[in-house]
Scaffold this motif. Structure first.
Motif, PDB file in Angstrom:
ATOM      1  N   ASP A 263      18.797  69.212  39.698  1.00 50.61           N
ATOM      2  CA  ASP A 263      18.709  70.602  39.286  1.00 50.61           C
ATOM      3  C   ASP A 263      18.157  71.444  40.434  1.00 50.61           C
ATOM      4  O   ASP A 263      17.040  71.234  40.887  1.00 50.61           O
ATOM      5  CB  ASP A 263      17.786  70.721  38.066  1.00 50.61           C
ATOM      6  N   GLY A 264      18.982  72.375  40.928  1.00 50.18           N
ATOM      7  CA  GLY A 264      18.569  73.212  42.049  1.00 50.18           C
ATOM      8  C   GLY A 264      18.804  72.599  43.411  1.00 50.18           C
ATOM      9  O   GLY A 264      18.628  73.264  44.433  1.00 50.18           O
ATOM     10  N   LYS A 265      19.208  71.353  43.441  1.00 45.49           N
ATOM     11  CA  LYS A 265      19.438  70.619  44.691  1.00 45.49           C
ATOM     12  C   LYS A 265      20.883  70.121  44.696  1.00 45.49           C
ATOM     13  O   LYS A 265      21.209  69.094  44.125  1.00 45.49           O
ATOM     14  CB  LYS A 265      18.468  69.442  44.788  1.00 45.49           C
ATOM     15  N   GLY A 266      21.749  70.907  45.321  1.00 52.46           N
ATOM     16  CA  GLY A 266      23.177  70.598  45.268  1.00 52.46           C
ATOM     17  C   GLY A 266      23.827  71.088  44.001  1.00 52.46           C
ATOM     18  O   GLY A 266      25.005  70.834  43.759  1.00 52.46           O
ATOM     19  N   PHE A 267      23.075  71.810  43.183  1.00 52.30           N
ATOM     20  CA  PHE A 267      23.526  72.199  41.845  1.00 52.30           C
ATOM     21  C   PHE A 267      22.970  73.581  41.533  1.00 52.30           C
ATOM     22  O   PHE A 267      21.773  73.832  41.711  1.00 52.30           O
ATOM     23  CB  PHE A 267      22.998  71.183  40.828  1.00 52.30           C
ATOM     24  N   THR A 273      25.264  86.148  31.641  1.00 52.46           N
ATOM     25  CA  THR A 273      24.773  87.468  32.032  1.00 52.46           C
ATOM     26  C   THR A 273      24.437  87.546  33.512  1.00 52.46           C
ATOM     27  O   THR A 273      23.903  88.548  33.980  1.00 52.46           O
ATOM     28  CB  THR A 273      23.530  87.860  31.209  1.00 52.46           C
ATOM     29  N   GLY A 274      24.721  86.476  34.251  1.00 56.74           N
ATOM     30  CA  GLY A 274      24.532  86.495  35.696  1.00 56.74           C
ATOM     31  C   GLY A 274      23.229  85.920  36.203  1.00 56.74           C
ATOM     32  O   GLY A 274      22.966  85.947  37.416  1.00 56.74           O
ATOM     33  N   GLU A 275      22.396  85.366  35.308  1.00 60.86           N
ATOM     34  CA  GLU A 275      21.150  84.754  35.768  1.00 60.86           C
ATOM     35  C   GLU A 275      21.451  83.494  36.575  1.00 60.86           C
ATOM     36  O   GLU A 275      22.370  82.729  36.241  1.00 60.86           O
ATOM     37  CB  GLU A 275      20.245  84.405  34.584  1.00 60.86           C
ATOM     38  N   ILE A 276      20.675  83.272  37.612  1.00 65.25           N
ATOM     39  CA  ILE A 276      20.882  82.146  38.518  1.00 65.25           C
ATOM     40  C   ILE A 276      19.811  81.098  38.229  1.00 65.25           C
ATOM     41  O   ILE A 276      18.634  81.293  38.521  1.00 65.25           O
ATOM     42  CB  ILE A 276      20.807  82.610  39.986  1.00 65.25           C
ATOM     43  N   PHE A 277      20.231  80.002  37.626  1.00 63.51           N
ATOM     44  CA  PHE A 277      19.316  78.942  37.210  1.00 63.51           C
ATOM     45  C   PHE A 277      19.577  77.673  38.036  1.00 63.51           C
ATOM     46  O   PHE A 277      20.700  77.437  38.486  1.00 63.51           O
ATOM     47  CB  PHE A 277      19.520  78.596  35.737  1.00 63.51           C
ATOM     48  N   PRO A 278      18.565  76.803  38.178  1.00 64.20           N
ATOM     49  CA  PRO A 278      18.796  75.500  38.812  1.00 64.20           C
ATOM     50  C   PRO A 278      19.700  74.607  37.976  1.00 64.20           C
ATOM     51  O   PRO A 278      20.343  73.704  38.496  1.00 64.20           O
ATOM     52  CB  PRO A 278      17.377  74.901  38.912  1.00 64.20           C
ATOM     53  N   SER A 279      19.746  74.847  36.667  1.00 55.15           N
ATOM     54  CA  SER A 279      20.565  74.076  35.738  1.00 55.15           C
ATOM     55  C   SER A 279      20.661  74.871  34.449  1.00 55.15           C
ATOM     56  O   SER A 279      19.781  75.688  34.146  1.00 55.15           O
ATOM     57  CB  SER A 279      19.926  72.709  35.463  1.00 55.15           C
ATOM     58  N   GLY A 280      21.701  74.601  33.681  1.00 57.46           N
ATOM     59  CA  GLY A 280      21.793  75.232  32.373  1.00 57.46           C
ATOM     60  C   GLY A 280      20.721  74.744  31.426  1.00 57.46           C
ATOM     61  O   GLY A 280      20.430  75.396  30.410  1.00 57.46           O
ATOM     62  N   PHE A 281      20.128  73.600  31.754  1.00 54.21           N
ATOM     63  CA  PHE A 281      19.058  73.042  30.936  1.00 54.21           C
ATOM     64  C   PHE A 281      17.674  73.438  31.460  1.00 54.21           C
ATOM     65  O   PHE A 281      16.664  73.070  30.876  1.00 54.21           O
ATOM     66  CB  PHE A 281      19.164  71.512  30.901  1.00 54.21           C
ATOM     67  N   LEU A 282      17.637  74.167  32.578  1.00 52.57           N
ATOM     68  CA  LEU A 282      16.377  74.601  33.180  1.00 52.57           C
ATOM     69  C   LEU A 282      16.469  76.106  33.408  1.00 52.57           C
ATOM     70  O   LEU A 282      16.797  76.587  34.490  1.00 52.57           O
ATOM     71  CB  LEU A 282      16.126  73.855  34.497  1.00 52.57           C
ATOM     72  N   GLY A 302      11.962  80.685  46.308  1.00 49.32           N
ATOM     73  CA  GLY A 302      10.921  79.669  46.227  1.00 49.32           C
ATOM     74  C   GLY A 302      11.224  78.615  45.194  1.00 49.32           C
ATOM     75  O   GLY A 302      10.919  77.424  45.388  1.00 49.32           O
ATOM     76  N   LEU A 303      11.844  79.020  44.090  1.00 42.23           N
ATOM     77  CA  LEU A 303      12.185  78.084  43.021  1.00 42.23           C
ATOM     78  C   LEU A 303      13.121  76.990  43.525  1.00 42.23           C
ATOM     79  O   LEU A 303      12.850  75.788  43.363  1.00 42.23           O
ATOM     80  CB  LEU A 303      12.833  78.840  41.857  1.00 42.23           C
ATOM     81  N   PHE A 304      14.221  77.384  44.137  1.00 46.96           N
ATOM     82  CA  PHE A 304      15.191  76.394  44.599  1.00 46.96           C
ATOM     83  C   PHE A 304      14.642  75.572  45.765  1.00 46.96           C
ATOM     84  O   PHE A 304      14.922  74.381  45.874  1.00 46.96           O
ATOM     85  CB  PHE A 304      16.512  77.077  44.971  1.00 46.96           C
ATOM     86  N   LYS A 305      13.865  76.206  46.629  1.00 48.81           N
ATOM     87  CA  LYS A 305      13.304  75.466  47.761  1.00 48.81           C
ATOM     88  C   LYS A 305      12.374  74.351  47.296  1.00 48.81           C
ATOM     89  O   LYS A 305      12.425  73.231  47.813  1.00 48.81           O
ATOM     90  CB  LYS A 305      12.559  76.425  48.697  1.00 48.81           C
ATOM     91  N   VAL A 306      11.507  74.651  46.335  1.00 48.44           N
ATOM     92  CA  VAL A 306      10.568  73.620  45.889  1.00 48.44           C
ATOM     93  C   VAL A 306      11.293  72.512  45.133  1.00 48.44           C
ATOM     94  O   VAL A 306      10.924  71.332  45.236  1.00 48.44           O
ATOM     95  CB  VAL A 306       9.426  74.233  45.041  1.00 48.44           C
ATOM     96  N   LEU A 307      12.356  72.859  44.420  1.00 50.24           N
ATOM     97  CA  LEU A 307      13.123  71.833  43.709  1.00 50.24           C
ATOM     98  C   LEU A 307      13.865  70.906  44.674  1.00 50.24           C
ATOM     99  O   LEU A 307      14.166  69.767  44.331  1.00 50.24           O
ATOM    100  CB  LEU A 307      14.105  72.485  42.730  1.00 50.24           C
ATOM    101  N   ARG A 308      14.162  71.392  45.866  1.00 50.63           N
ATOM    102  CA  ARG A 308      14.843  70.557  46.857  1.00 50.63           C
ATOM    103  C   ARG A 308      13.869  69.722  47.679  1.00 50.63           C
ATOM    104  O   ARG A 308      14.293  68.895  48.489  1.00 50.63           O
ATOM    105  CB  ARG A 308      15.696  71.432  47.785  1.00 50.63           C
ATOM    106  N   ASN A 309      12.578  69.928  47.479  1.00 52.44           N
ATOM    107  CA  ASN A 309      11.560  69.218  48.245  1.00 52.44           C
ATOM    108  C   ASN A 309      11.015  68.059  47.412  1.00 52.44           C
ATOM    109  O   ASN A 309      10.162  68.243  46.559  1.00 52.44           O
ATOM    110  CB  ASN A 309      10.436  70.179  48.625  1.00 52.44           C
ATOM    111  N   SER A 310      11.495  66.861  47.686  1.00 46.51           N
ATOM    112  CA  SER A 310      11.066  65.708  46.886  1.00 46.51           C
ATOM    113  C   SER A 310       9.585  65.420  47.063  1.00 46.51           C
ATOM    114  O   SER A 310       8.959  64.792  46.204  1.00 46.51           O
ATOM    115  CB  SER A 310      11.897  64.468  47.242  1.00 46.51           C
ATOM    116  N   ASP A 311       8.988  65.899  48.176  1.00 49.58           N
ATOM    117  CA  ASP A 311       7.556  65.691  48.382  1.00 49.58           C
ATOM    118  C   ASP A 311       6.706  66.549  47.442  1.00 49.58           C
ATOM    119  O   ASP A 311       5.497  66.327  47.317  1.00 49.58           O
ATOM    120  CB  ASP A 311       7.178  65.996  49.833  1.00 49.58           C
ATOM    121  N   ALA A 312       7.339  67.537  46.793  1.00 52.92           N
ATOM    122  CA  ALA A 312       6.604  68.399  45.868  1.00 52.92           C
ATOM    123  C   ALA A 312       6.485  67.780  44.478  1.00 52.92           C
ATOM    124  O   ALA A 312       5.707  68.275  43.647  1.00 52.92           O
ATOM    125  CB  ALA A 312       7.277  69.766  45.770  1.00 52.92           C
ATOM    126  N   LEU A 313       7.251  66.719  44.215  1.00 51.38           N
ATOM    127  CA  LEU A 313       7.201  66.087  42.901  1.00 51.38           C
ATOM    128  C   LEU A 313       5.831  65.470  42.662  1.00 51.38           C
ATOM    129  O   LEU A 313       5.180  64.988  43.592  1.00 51.38           O
ATOM    130  CB  LEU A 313       8.288  65.016  42.792  1.00 51.38           C
TER     131      LEU A 313
END
Length: 355
Positions: A263-267, A273-282, A302-313
């Motif tokens: 979610d947010g990483k490659g997706f 209504t045009g909202e940009i989400f990392p996933s339809g479930f998020l 910032g949302l998508f960047k942190v989701l792409r950073n596996s070190d932030a998990l």
């Protein structure tokens, strides 16, 4: 694994939230009438151009039911003309006629996906809560096969159908679908926590999918079960020759194409209504295509960047040796814990660092 920092592999576009079904698990809590706040035709065309700015992602037109938009076929044609790999997921309602299926093919889309959540009419229709949905699904699949339109079947695994997966798989094969896309429940929208499986039951389903993939005539992929990749990697590692072993029929190709996507990483998901989400479930927004360029939201927010950073998990996902391959469902973590960086509560694996 690919770098998804500049462009997604997959764009899901909810072109409408309207649908005439009332499915028990519906992420969108869809309703029959269209939202007056939907993107207009002009805005939809601009959105297509912004998607094309990413290069050549796979674009899925979804809903609700995309057929509830009268301009759907116009948008499909424009998507194909732009050079986007285009797929559509119509609902099995009276709108899904043979003529509609033929028009989908004539637009040049690469694949049509339909949902099948029960192995027979009684099971499927009770889940979809509309009589005749199963028969319409079968009719659409068979007409698509006759006219040469590639198909895939989507199944959401719940407590209602987990014991019937083998029978559903038989239908997937019999109807000559190219791909069985197996969704794992995220408790959002109309989905109920009581319908979800336990983490150990997820592993049992993974074993079934893995064994089925060895001999099936169709490919198998999972959605919101990123840890299936970890499961397959473990199985391959256990084969003679180790992780690089060439196992006949093993789902290596599909897993390789999905590697790292989350979610947010490659997706990226665009709402009706045009909202940009990392996933339809998020449903945490990074902006709206009416005000923020899609590429900017995906690449720079910032949302998508942190989701792409596996070190932030955090939690065991943060210390897991498979976090770059898998990463756990960020949507499920958010739905069940309120924190999209937390561990996936439906993963039973204990990382080596915690063993």
């Amino acid at each position: 694994m690919r770098d998804f920092s500049q462009a997604p592999f997959l764009v899901i576009w909810e072109v409408t939230q309207a649908c005439d079904l009332a499915c028990q698990h519906c992420r969108a809590s869809a309703r029959p009438d269209r939202d007056p706040g939907e993107l207009s035709l002009a805005e939809a065309r601009e959105t297509l151009r912004q998607i094309k700015d990413f290069g050549d992602p796979l674009l899925v037109f979804t809903g609700g039911d995309p057929l509830k938009r009268p301009d759907l076929f116009e948008l499909l044609k424009e998507s194909v003309a732009l050079g986007l790999r285009t797929t559509v997921t119509p609902s099995a309602t009276p709108l899904l006629t043979e003529d509609a299926v033929s028009r989908i093919r004539d637009c040049g889309v690469s694949r049509m996906a339909v949902s099948l959540d029960g192995a027979d009419a009684a099971a499927h229709d009770s889940f979809r809560q509309v009589a005749g949905s199963y028969e319409r699904t079968m009719a659409a699949l068979r007409h698509a096969a006759r006219i040469g339109l590639e198909t895939q079947i989507n199944t959401t695994v719940t407590r209602h159908n987990v014991e019937s997966l083998d029978r559903i798989a038989q239908v997937v094969g019999a109807e000559k679908a190219r791909l069985w896309s197996v969704f794992f429940l995220v408790v959002t929208g109309r989905a109920s926590l009581a319908d979800d499986l336990t983490a150990d039951e997820y592993e049992q389903v993974f074993e079934y999918l893995y064994q089925t993939s060895l001999t099936a005539s169709f490919d198998i992929k999972t959605t919101e079960a990123q840890h299936y990749r970890r499961y397959v990697a473990q199985r391959r590692k256990a084969q003679p020759g180790g992780a690089g072993a060439k196992v006949a029929g093993a789902p290596a190709g599909i897993i390789q194409r999905q590697a790292g996507i989350n979610d947010g990483k490659g997706f990226v998901f665009i709402s009706h209504t045009g909202e940009i989400f990392p996933s339809g479930f998020l449903e945490v927004s990074a902006g709206n295509v009416r005000r923020v360029p899609l590429q900017q939201a995906y690449c720079d927010s910032g949302l998508f960047k942190v989701l792409r950073n596996s070190d932030a998990l955090v939690g065991k996902c943060g210390g897991c040796e498979y976090r770059n391959l898998c990463g756990g469902s960020r949507s499920r973590a958010y739905a069940l814990t309120g924190d999209y960086l937390e561990s996936d509560p439906r993963c039973s694996y204990v990382p080596a660092s915690a063993a």
